[in-house]
Design an enzyme around this catalytic site. Structure first.
Site, PDB file in Angstrom:
ATOM      1  N   SER A 240       0.832  -1.215   0.000  1.00 43.93           N
ATOM      2  CA  SER A 240       0.000   0.000   0.000  1.00 43.93           C
ATOM      3  C   SER A 240       0.865   1.263   0.000  1.00 43.93           C
ATOM      4  O   SER A 240       0.560   2.241  -0.707  1.00 43.93           O
ATOM      5  CB  SER A 240      -0.955   0.005   1.194  1.00 43.93           C
ATOM      6  OG  SER A 240      -0.273  -0.254   2.403  1.00 43.93           O
ATOM      7  N   HIS A 270      -2.212  -8.801   1.924  1.00 46.33           N
ATOM      8  CA  HIS A 270      -1.834  -7.556   2.615  1.00 46.33           C
ATOM      9  C   HIS A 270      -2.933  -7.218   3.633  1.00 46.33           C
ATOM     10  O   HIS A 270      -3.248  -8.045   4.488  1.00 46.33           O
ATOM     11  CB  HIS A 270      -1.620  -6.479   1.540  1.00 46.33           C
ATOM     12  CG  HIS A 270      -0.976  -5.204   2.006  1.00 46.33           C
ATOM     13  ND1 HIS A 270      -0.303  -5.084   3.188  1.00 46.33           N
ATOM     14  CD2 HIS A 270      -0.917  -3.967   1.426  1.00 46.33           C
ATOM     15  CE1 HIS A 270       0.150  -3.839   3.323  1.00 46.33           C
ATOM     16  NE2 HIS A 270      -0.226  -3.144   2.263  1.00 46.33           N
ATOM     17  N   HIS A 317       5.567 -12.890   7.026  1.00 51.78           N
ATOM     18  CA  HIS A 317       5.840 -11.504   6.630  1.00 51.78           C
ATOM     19  C   HIS A 317       7.005 -11.460   5.656  1.00 51.78           C
ATOM     20  O   HIS A 317       7.911 -12.289   5.739  1.00 51.78           O
ATOM     21  CB  HIS A 317       6.161 -10.628   7.856  1.00 51.78           C
ATOM     22  CG  HIS A 317       5.949  -9.182   7.591  1.00 51.78           C
ATOM     23  ND1 HIS A 317       6.928  -8.378   7.055  1.00 51.78           N
ATOM     24  CD2 HIS A 317       4.857  -8.397   7.750  1.00 51.78           C
ATOM     25  CE1 HIS A 317       6.441  -7.159   6.907  1.00 51.78           C
ATOM     26  NE2 HIS A 317       5.188  -7.144   7.315  1.00 51.78           N
ATOM     27  N   ARG A 326       3.457  -5.019  16.505  1.00 48.46           N
ATOM     28  CA  ARG A 326       2.077  -4.511  16.409  1.00 48.46           C
ATOM     29  C   ARG A 326       1.106  -5.585  16.897  1.00 48.46           C
ATOM     30  O   ARG A 326       0.054  -5.275  17.456  1.00 48.46           O
ATOM     31  CB  ARG A 326       1.764  -4.106  14.955  1.00 48.46           C
ATOM     32  CG  ARG A 326       2.699  -3.026  14.412  1.00 48.46           C
ATOM     33  CD  ARG A 326       2.493  -2.799  12.925  1.00 48.46           C
ATOM     34  NE  ARG A 326       2.760  -4.012  12.152  1.00 48.46           N
ATOM     35  CZ  ARG A 326       2.529  -4.132  10.837  1.00 48.46           C
ATOM     36  NH1 ARG A 326       2.022  -3.100  10.162  1.00 48.46           N
ATOM     37  NH2 ARG A 326       2.802  -5.258  10.205  1.00 48.46           N
ATOM     38  N   ASP A 372      -2.116  -8.504  11.573  1.00 51.70           N
ATOM     39  CA  ASP A 372      -3.495  -8.851  11.248  1.00 51.70           C
ATOM     40  C   ASP A 372      -4.048 -10.007  12.067  1.00 51.70           C
ATOM     41  O   ASP A 372      -5.261 -10.214  12.117  1.00 51.70           O
ATOM     42  CB  ASP A 372      -3.603  -9.181   9.750  1.00 51.70           C
ATOM     43  CG  ASP A 372      -3.229  -7.988   8.895  1.00 51.70           C
ATOM     44  OD1 ASP A 372      -3.715  -6.882   9.199  1.00 51.70           O
ATOM     45  OD2 ASP A 372      -2.433  -8.138   7.959  1.00 51.70           O
TER      46      ASP A 372
HETATM   47  N1  HAX Z   1       0.741 -19.714   5.555  1.00 46.46           N
HETATM   48  C1  HAX Z   1       1.126 -20.646   4.625  1.00 46.46           C
HETATM   49  N2  HAX Z   1       2.146 -20.455   3.765  1.00 46.46           N
HETATM   50  C2  HAX Z   1       2.847 -19.330   3.901  1.00 46.46           C
HETATM   51  C3  HAX Z   1       2.540 -18.349   4.852  1.00 46.46           C
HETATM   52  C4  HAX Z   1       1.426 -18.572   5.700  1.00 46.46           C
HETATM   53  N3  HAX Z   1       1.019 -17.679   6.604  1.00 46.46           N
HETATM   54  N4  HAX Z   1       3.408 -17.330   4.736  1.00 46.46           N
HETATM   55  C5  HAX Z   1       4.234 -17.651   3.711  1.00 46.46           C
HETATM   56  N5  HAX Z   1       3.883 -18.847   3.210  1.00 46.46           N
HETATM   57  C6  HAX Z   1       4.434 -19.517   2.038  1.00 46.46           C
HETATM   58  C7  HAX Z   1       4.296 -18.611   0.827  1.00 46.46           C
HETATM   59  O1  HAX Z   1       2.988 -18.676   0.286  1.00 46.46           O
HETATM   60  C8  HAX Z   1       5.375 -19.119  -0.078  1.00 46.46           C
HETATM   61  O2  HAX Z   1       4.892 -20.295  -0.680  1.00 46.46           O
HETATM   62  P1  HAX Z   1       5.274 -20.677  -2.196  1.00 46.46           P
HETATM   63  O3  HAX Z   1       6.752 -20.913  -2.170  1.00 46.46           O
HETATM   64  O4  HAX Z   1       4.471 -21.877  -2.472  1.00 46.46           O
HETATM   65  O5  HAX Z   1       4.910 -19.490  -3.034  1.00 46.46           O
HETATM   66  C9  HAX Z   1       6.473 -19.506   0.901  1.00 46.46           C
HETATM   67  O6  HAX Z   1       5.840 -19.673   2.179  1.00 46.46           O
HETATM   68  C10 HAX Z   1       7.561 -18.447   1.042  1.00 46.46           C
HETATM   69  O7  HAX Z   1       6.965 -17.217   1.356  1.00 46.46           O
HETATM   70  P2  HAX Z   1       7.747 -16.135   2.254  1.00 46.46           P
HETATM   71  O8  HAX Z   1       8.978 -15.761   1.527  1.00 46.46           O
HETATM   72  O9  HAX Z   1       7.868 -16.620   3.636  1.00 46.46           O
HETATM   73  O10 HAX Z   1       6.692 -14.956   2.307  1.00 46.46           O
HETATM   74  P3  HAX Z   1       6.464 -13.779   1.250  1.00 46.46           P
HETATM   75  O11 HAX Z   1       7.420 -12.684   1.561  1.00 46.46           O
HETATM   76  O12 HAX Z   1       6.449 -14.302  -0.144  1.00 46.46           O
HETATM   77  O13 HAX Z   1       4.973 -13.355   1.602  1.00 46.46           O
HETATM   78  C11 HAX Z   1       3.176 -12.841   3.048  1.00 46.46           C
HETATM   79  C12 HAX Z   1       4.665 -12.656   2.784  1.00 46.46           C
HETATM   80  C13 HAX Z   1       2.779 -11.948   4.193  1.00 46.46           C
HETATM   81  C14 HAX Z   1       2.383 -12.463   1.812  1.00 46.46           C
HETATM   82  C15 HAX Z   1       2.914 -14.333   3.445  1.00 46.46           C
HETATM   83  O14 HAX Z   1       3.600 -14.622   4.630  1.00 46.46           O
HETATM   84  C16 HAX Z   1       1.448 -14.664   3.587  1.00 46.46           C
HETATM   85  O15 HAX Z   1       0.800 -14.995   2.597  1.00 46.46           O
HETATM   86  N6  HAX Z   1       0.878 -14.572   4.842  1.00 46.46           N
HETATM   87  C17 HAX Z   1      -0.531 -14.801   5.066  1.00 46.46           C
HETATM   88  C18 HAX Z   1      -1.338 -13.569   4.680  1.00 46.46           C
HETATM   89  C19 HAX Z   1      -1.092 -12.433   5.628  1.00 46.46           C
HETATM   90  O16 HAX Z   1      -1.162 -12.562   6.833  1.00 46.46           O
HETATM   91  N7  HAX Z   1      -0.831 -11.240   5.074  1.00 46.46           N
HETATM   92  C20 HAX Z   1      -0.613 -10.014   5.856  1.00 46.46           C
HETATM   93  C21 HAX Z   1       0.858  -9.675   6.041  1.00 46.46           C
HETATM   94  C22 HAX Z   1       1.075  -8.415   6.840  1.00 46.46           C
HETATM   95  C23 HAX Z   1       0.542  -7.253   6.111  1.00 46.46           C
HETATM   96  O17 HAX Z   1       0.987  -6.856   5.053  1.00 46.46           O
HETATM   97  N8  HAX Z   1      -0.506  -6.727   6.618  1.00 46.46           N
HETATM   98  O18 HAX Z   1      -1.186  -5.831   5.893  1.00 46.46           O
END
Ligand code: HAX
Length: 434
Positions: A240, A270, A317, A326, A372
C-alpha cells in the site's frame, strides 16, 4: 501558518541539503548487488526506496521516527484520562520527527476538526453504489471522488514549482486524513446500521469522534487511537505504501495516489488478511458448533488449511522474522481488556500452535504472527463483527503514514519511479545457462 507546518517547512529546508549532497557527491556509491531470485521474486529485499518516517528491522519490528511502539505510546500527549495518544499528535511526529507538546497536538486536533466534514457529493456516490459493494471499494471510491478538490492538482495546473510542491501536497494530505474517519464511519453505518448516521461531535479528537460516529461506547475511542497509530506506517516497501508512493511519483495528487494504495491494501496477502483471520476463525467455530477447541483440534484446522493450498492468514511476513510488535501491542491490550474473550483465547491458542506447524511445513520464512492476526479480535469484542469492514480501519491508519511520506516525497523532489525489467532470456544469459 500552523506550528506544524512551520516546523515542517524548516525541517524540509535542512533535509534537502542532505539528499542533494548524497546525490551529488556520493551518487555512484553502491548500495547492494541484486540476485536473480530477487529480480523474479517480487523485488524482495531490494533497497531502492528512501524514507525517514519509519524503519522496519526484521528482528525488532517497526520504529516510527526512531521510536518503538511502546516509546511512541509513552511519549505522545494523550487526551485527558485516556490511555492512548492523540492520533493528531502522532501525525505531527511522523511529519516532523518531533514529539509535539500537548498544545501542539491540540492545535492539530483543531485543524482536523475544521476539515473533517465529508462533501455531499461523496455521500451521493457512496449511496449510489450497490449495497453489497465491499467496504474497501466504497472507501477507495470515496477518496478518488474527492480528487476534484485537490489543491495539488490545481497547483500543477496553474504552474508547477518543484520547491514548493510539498505545500499543496501537505494541504491535500491534511484534508484527506481529517476526513477519512468520517468517511469510514459513514460507510459502516450505511452498510450495517440501517443507514442511520451519527453526526460528528466537535468536542472530540479524531479517535474519540470516530468511536462516537461508529456508535460504539468507550474505550473504543482508545481502540481507534491505538489502531490508527499501529497501522499507520511500515516503511515504504509494503504494497500500500509503495503503490501510493509510485502513483504520487508521477505528480499525481494525494487522492489518486491514496485511492490506489488502498486498492493494494485490499488484497488478502496484505491488509485484507485482518478480515481473513476472522473469517477463518468463524469457519473453525462453525465446525466446532460451540465446543471449545483443544490444541490438537486447532492443529488439525491449521494443517487442513495448509493442505488445501491456502495460507494461514495473519502469519508470515516479507520482512519481519519475529512476532510483529504490532501484534504484541494488541495482545497486551487484549490481556488487559478482554483476557477471557472466547475469540481472544482462540487467537492465543493459534499463537501456541501455528509457528511450529509453519516451521514443520517448511515454506514460510517467517512463522510468526503479523499485525493482522490479532486486530479483528479487538474489533469483534467491541461489537464490530462485520469483518469485511476491518480493512477500512486499517486503511484509515495506513493513510496517515503514506500521506506523510508523499508529502516528503514532494519536499525532496524524488523522481518518477521507473525500475528496469529484463527478459527471461536475459536472466538465463546472466546465469550462464546455454
Ligand atoms: N501460511 C502458509 N504459507 C505461507 C505463509 C502462511 N502464513 N506465509 C508464507 N507462506 C508460504 C508462501 O505462500 C510461499 O509459498 P510458495 O513458495 O508456495 O509461493 C512460501 O511460504 C515463502 O513465502 P515467504 O517468503 O515466507 O513470504 P512472502 O514474503 O512471499 O509473503 C506474506 C509474505 C505476508 C504475503 C505471506 O507470509 C502470507 O501470505 N501470509 C498470510 C497472509 C497475511 O497474513 N498477510 C498479511 C501480512 C502483513 C501485512 O501486510 N498486513 O497488511
Amino acid at each position: 501558518m500552523s506550528k506544524l507546518k512551520e516546523v515542517l517547512a524548516s525541517k524540509i529546508d535542512d533535509h534537502r541539503k542532505r539528499t542533494t549532497r548524497l546525490l551529488k557527491e556520493y551518487g555512484d556509491v553502491k548500495v547492494q548487488e541484486i540476485t536473480i531470485a530477487q529480480t523474479i521474486g517480487g523485488a524482495r529485499g531490494i533497497k531502492s526506496l528512501v524514507t525517514d518516517i519509519s524503519y522496519l528491522d526484521p528482528f525488532e519490528g517497526i520504529r516510527f521516527r526512531g521510536m518503538t511502539i511502546p516509546e511512541v505510546m509513552e511519549a505522545l500527549p494523550k487526551p485527558e484520562g485516556k490511555d492512548y495518544p492523540y492520533v493528531e499528535g502522532f501525525w505531527y511526529l511522523l511529519l516532523t520527527g518531533d514529539v509535539p507538546t500537548k498544545a501542539e497536538a491540540e492545535e492539530v486536533v483543531e485543524e482536523f476538526k475544521q476539515r473533517r466534514d465529508i462533501p455531499q457529493y461523496v455521500i451521493d456516490v457512496l449511496r449510489a453504489m450497490p449495497k453489497d459493494t465491499h467496504p474497501m471499494t466504497m472507501f477507495s471510491a470515496a477518496i478518488l471522488t474527492m480528487q476534484r478538490d485537490s489543491k495539488f492538482a490545481k497547483f500543477y495546473a496553474e504552474g508547477f514549482n518543484k520547491m514548493t510542491a510539498w505545500d499543496p501536497m501537505y494541504e491535500d494530505a491534511l484534508d484527506i486524513v481529517a476526513k477519512l474517519p468520517s468517511i469510514a464511519a459513514y460507510i459502516y453505518r450505511l452498510k450495517y446500521k440501517n443507514d442511520e448516521h451519527i453526526p460528528s461531535d466537535n468536542s472530540l479528537d479524531m479517535g474519540g469522534n470516530f468511536a462516537h460516529m461508529m456508535g460504539i461506547d468507550n474505550p473504543y475511542d482508545d481502540v481507534a487511537r491505538m489502531y490508527f497509530i499501529l497501522h499507520s506506517d511500515h516503511e515504504s516497501g509494503n504494497a500500500s505504501a509503495h503503490t501510493t508512493h509510485l502513483i504520487a511519483s508521477t505528480l499525481s495528487d494525494a487522492y489518486y495516489a491514496l485511492s490506489g494504495g488502498m486498492n493494494a491494501l485490499a488484497g488478502p496477502l496484505h491488509g485484507l488478511a485482518n478480515q481473513e483471520v476472522l473469517r477463518w476463525l468463524q469457519g473453525v467455530m462453525d465446525k466446532l458448533a460451540g465446543k471449545e477447541p483443544t490444541p490438537e483440534m486447532m492443529k488439525q484446522f491449521v494443517w487442513d488449511t495448509l493442505n488445501s493450498g491456502q495460507v494461514i492468514p495473519g502469519y508470515g511476513h516479507a520482512v519481519l522474522r519475529k512476532t510483529d510488535p504490532r501484534y504484541q501491542s494488541q495482545r497486551d491490550f487484549c490481556l488487559k481488556h478482554l483476557p477471557d474473550d472466547k475469540i481472544f483465547k482462540y487467537v492465543d491458542m493459534l499463537y501456541q500452535v501455528v509457528p511450529d506447524i509453519l516451521k514443520e511445513h517448511g515454506k514460510a520464512k517467517n512463522p510468526w504472527p503479523n499485525v493482522d492476526a490479532q486486530s479483528g479480535v479487538i474489533q469483534w469484542f467491541y461489537g464490530l463483527k462485520e469483518y469485511d469492514f476491518y480493512t477500512v480501519l486499517f486503511g484509515v491508519g495506513r493513510a496517515i503514514g503514506v500521506l506523510a511520506n508523499i508529502t516528503w516525497d514532494r519536499a525532496l523532489g524524488y523522481p518518477i519511479e521507473r525500475p528496469k525489467s529484463l527478459t527471461t532470456a536475459m536472466l538465463e544469459e546472466i546465469a550462464g545457462i546455454k
